[in-house]
Design an enzyme around this catalytic site. Structure first.
Site, mmCIF file in Angstrom:
data_model
loop_
_atom_site.group_PDB
_atom_site.id
_atom_site.type_symbol
_atom_site.label_atom_id
_atom_site.label_comp_id
_atom_site.label_asym_id
_atom_site.label_seq_id
_atom_site.Cartn_x
_atom_site.Cartn_y
_atom_site.Cartn_z
ATOM 1 N N GLU A 109 -0.175 31.847 -17.007
ATOM 2 C CA GLU A 109 -0.607 31.165 -18.103
ATOM 3 C C GLU A 109 -1.527 31.792 -19.116
ATOM 4 O OE1 GLU A 109 1.540 28.928 -18.739
ATOM 5 O OE2 GLU A 109 2.114 27.937 -16.610
ATOM 6 N N HIS B 87 -6.422 24.658 -15.267
ATOM 7 C CA HIS B 87 -5.215 24.085 -15.324
ATOM 8 C C HIS B 87 -4.958 24.031 -13.932
ATOM 9 C CE1 HIS B 87 -0.723 23.785 -15.192
ATOM 10 N NE2 HIS B 87 -0.642 24.777 -14.811
ATOM 11 N N HIS C 176 -2.426 21.655 -10.721
ATOM 12 C CA HIS C 176 -1.464 20.418 -10.471
ATOM 13 C C HIS C 176 -1.902 19.402 -9.665
ATOM 14 C CE1 HIS C 176 2.022 24.233 -10.931
ATOM 15 N NE2 HIS C 176 1.019 23.874 -11.891
ATOM 16 N N TYR D 298 -13.349 3.067 -20.382
ATOM 17 C CA TYR D 298 -14.099 3.881 -21.445
ATOM 18 C C TYR D 298 -14.292 5.215 -21.214
ATOM 19 C CZ TYR D 298 -18.507 4.126 -18.724
ATOM 20 O OH TYR D 298 -19.545 4.466 -17.873
ATOM 21 N N HIS E 159 4.587 18.860 -14.994
ATOM 22 C CA HIS E 159 4.022 20.217 -14.791
ATOM 23 C C HIS E 159 2.666 19.864 -13.906
ATOM 24 C CE1 HIS E 159 2.879 24.627 -16.109
ATOM 25 N NE2 HIS E 159 2.308 24.275 -14.873
ATOM 26 N N TYR F 94 -25.477 10.955 -24.373
ATOM 27 C CA TYR F 94 -25.601 10.855 -22.716
ATOM 28 C C TYR F 94 -26.048 12.173 -22.197
ATOM 29 C CZ TYR F 94 -24.105 9.077 -18.072
ATOM 30 O OH TYR F 94 -24.248 9.067 -16.879
HETATM 31 P P1 13P Z 1 -0.081 31.569 -11.728
HETATM 32 O O1 13P Z 1 -0.290 32.038 -10.193
HETATM 33 O O2 13P Z 1 0.725 32.689 -12.566
HETATM 34 O O3 13P Z 1 -1.476 31.406 -12.377
HETATM 35 O O4 13P Z 1 0.909 30.342 -11.940
HETATM 36 C C1 13P Z 1 0.382 29.091 -11.527
HETATM 37 C C2 13P Z 1 0.955 28.172 -12.329
HETATM 38 O O5 13P Z 1 0.279 26.920 -12.278
HETATM 39 C C3 13P Z 1 1.900 28.116 -13.539
HETATM 40 O O6 13P Z 1 1.844 27.097 -14.434
#
Ligand code: 13P
Length: 210
Positions: A73, A92, A94, A113, A155, A208
């Site tokens: 990514e 990022h 999951h 809120y 995703h 805040y």
């Molecule tokens: P990478 O291991 O290449 O970072 O990929 C993990 C991922 O979540 C791809 O969206």
């Protein structure tokens, strides 16, 4: 994370996102801006088996320096740094509750809120695109307009903040909001706060601070 190099801090944050239940295995990725580029986690390597020297430095055009392949990514991270100058770190994940909503292609509305923590009166869900593609990066950039967090359909989630500590805290907050929203949805679609109230919350968030 004072006293650590940028690459050590990226690895520590990636490990923390897993130990805090936001992510698992080698899914997800973390980066921090440094100089004219950024340090990012490597592709497909579990973070508990990585050392700081497995982190990869890239310039904003995507030229990599390091012994490992950068996260698949890297484009999405580079595009966020280029488009949003306030972004100092990106996470990022999951994460289970955000990903559940993302699989339903549902944004998070202003049901609480604290949604304003991500910069507006919703946390958008970007349309699906294949992982690692320019199409996914383009979808994320659009969903992040005036926001610091977004869901990625089918995703996961992505967020940015000024630094790694703040981006981890924001990811935890967004995952908590997703969990509470799903809990509420199990009973009924929760009512949302009026736009004027969310504007007031956003105004108050500017002050805040400790
Ligand atoms: P990478 O291991 O290449 O970072 O990929 C993990 C991922 O979540 C791809 O969206």
């Amino acid at each position: 994370m004072s006293g650590q190099s940028a690459s050590e801090s990226v690895l520590a944050t990636a490990r923390a996102m897993n130990s805090q239940g936001l992510n698992q295995g080698s899914a997800g990725n973390v980066s921090v801006r440094d100089g004219g580029g950024f340090w990012i986690t490597p592709s497909a390597l579990p973070y508990d088996r990585c050392g700081a020297d497995d982190m990869v430095w890239l310039d904003l055009a995507g030229q990599a320096r390091g012994r490992r392949k950068p996260s698949s990514e890297w484009r999405m991270h580079a595009d966020i740094y280029r488009t949003y100058p306030q972004a100092g770190a990106i996470l990022h994940a999951h994460s289970p509750y955000c990903t559940t909503l993302a699989c339903l292609e549902r944004s998070i509305p202003a049901f609480h809120y604290m949604v304003a923590m991500a910069g507006g009166d919703s946390i958008r869900c970007a349309p699906y695109a294949t992982f690692g593609t320019q199409a996914l990066s383009d979808a994320a950039i659009a969903a992040l307009r005036d926001r610091s967090a977004a869901l990625l359909a089918h995703h996961g989630m992505i967020c940015h903040a000024a630094d790694l500590d703040r981006v981890l805290a924001l990811a935890i907050e967004v995952e908590t909001l997703a969990r509470i929203y799903l809990q509420a949805l199990a009973v009924a679609e929760p009512p949302v706060l009026p736009a004027a109230e969310m504007a007031e919350v956003l105004r108050r968030f500017k002050d805040y601070k400790a």
